[in-house]
Design a protein around this motif. Sequence first.
Motif, PDB file in Angstrom:
ATOM      1  N   GLY A 150       0.779  -1.262   0.028  1.00 55.18           N
ATOM      2  CA  GLY A 150       0.066  -0.056  -0.081  1.00 55.18           C
ATOM      3  C   GLY A 150       0.706   1.216   0.083  1.00 55.18           C
ATOM      4  O   GLY A 150       2.098   1.220  -0.123  1.00 55.18           O
ATOM      5  N   LYS A 166      -4.388   1.218   1.961  1.00 53.69           N
ATOM      6  CA  LYS A 166      -4.390   0.426   0.575  1.00 53.69           C
ATOM      7  C   LYS A 166      -4.201   1.498  -0.386  1.00 53.69           C
ATOM      8  O   LYS A 166      -4.599   2.549  -0.242  1.00 53.69           O
ATOM      9  CB  LYS A 166      -5.383  -0.431   0.696  1.00 53.69           C
ATOM     10  CG  LYS A 166      -5.501  -1.289   1.633  1.00 53.69           C
ATOM     11  CD  LYS A 166      -4.374  -2.528   1.816  1.00 53.69           C
ATOM     12  CE  LYS A 166      -4.599  -3.600   2.713  1.00 53.69           C
ATOM     13  NZ  LYS A 166      -3.416  -4.728   2.637  1.00 53.69           N
ATOM     14  N   ASN A 282      -0.162  -4.366  -2.520  1.00 58.16           N
ATOM     15  CA  ASN A 282      -0.909  -4.045  -1.309  1.00 58.16           C
ATOM     16  C   ASN A 282      -0.946  -5.208  -0.079  1.00 58.16           C
ATOM     17  O   ASN A 282      -1.499  -5.085   1.001  1.00 58.16           O
ATOM     18  CB  ASN A 282      -2.252  -3.822  -1.196  1.00 58.16           C
ATOM     19  CG  ASN A 282      -2.641  -2.513  -2.020  1.00 58.16           C
ATOM     20  OD1 ASN A 282      -2.216  -1.561  -1.699  1.00 58.16           O
ATOM     21  ND2 ASN A 282      -3.587  -2.440  -3.016  1.00 58.16           N
TER      22      ASN A 282
END
Length: 288
Positions: A150, A166, A282
């Motif tokens: 992220g 994220k 992420n």
Amino acid sequence: MKKTIRSPGSATIVNAIATGYGSAFGIDLDINCIAKTKNNSITCLNDVGADTFLMEICAKKVFSYYNIDENDFGIDLKTKSNLPMASGLSSSSASSNAIVSVVSKIISEEFNLKALNDMEIINLAIDASIEANVTITGSFDDATASYFGGVVVSNNKTREFIIREKMDEYSILVYMPNFYSKSVDSNPSRMKILAPLVDVAFDFAKKKDYFKALTLNGLLYCSTLNFDSKIAIDALESGALASGLSGTGSSFIAVCNKDKIDDIKEAWSEYNGRVIETKVDNVGCKVI
């Protein structure tokens, strides 16, 4: 015992060298560290022929944390990577995260000790990178974007988050020229001249306007590090949502939607080097 940790690289939104405040996001290019226990000593090997000094420091810091003597217990470390080295994509942070993480997991299980938590792993990895002289600022933003995935916006001086979240999984193109650029070989005092302007880019990042931050930061650092800003502008002209120099170079990144990938690749085809297609990561560090 054998364990493998996968650790991704990261790309720059705002380079922290000028001001101590930075931002970065995880990318889906990574380093895998495979660790096996052995009778004694620490041995290190990587698949790119690089110096193993950072690997050794990372492992020894974990041994020291747990007060484990490497004459009594040993570990064999090997890394495999598709993450370009010395290119501004946080290869050192990814490597140190992976090694500290995997060594700490093996030692804690082998000796029934409390495992290091996420921030303890990150701080040990940053300390190792500083000791190995592979980072100027400690790269808290790079290290945490690699570890957690992220996007992060951070105070690198105090190792504190301002934002951690994220990121939408955009396509990422990386232009890699035919040369490398180590962060520690750059000139911090020259970069700090642009601090007031880098602050503007950081203000965009704090407002989650990451694309403006990334592009402005890239143009600013190109000017002080003598990289060709036309590379980023060509990507923007071809439909990139943001483009700029990552770290202190030598790589450039472009954030884009999938339908613009071919256009940006064509624009960058006039430059010597190669283009790597990847995406936002992420996930961060994980056992595989």
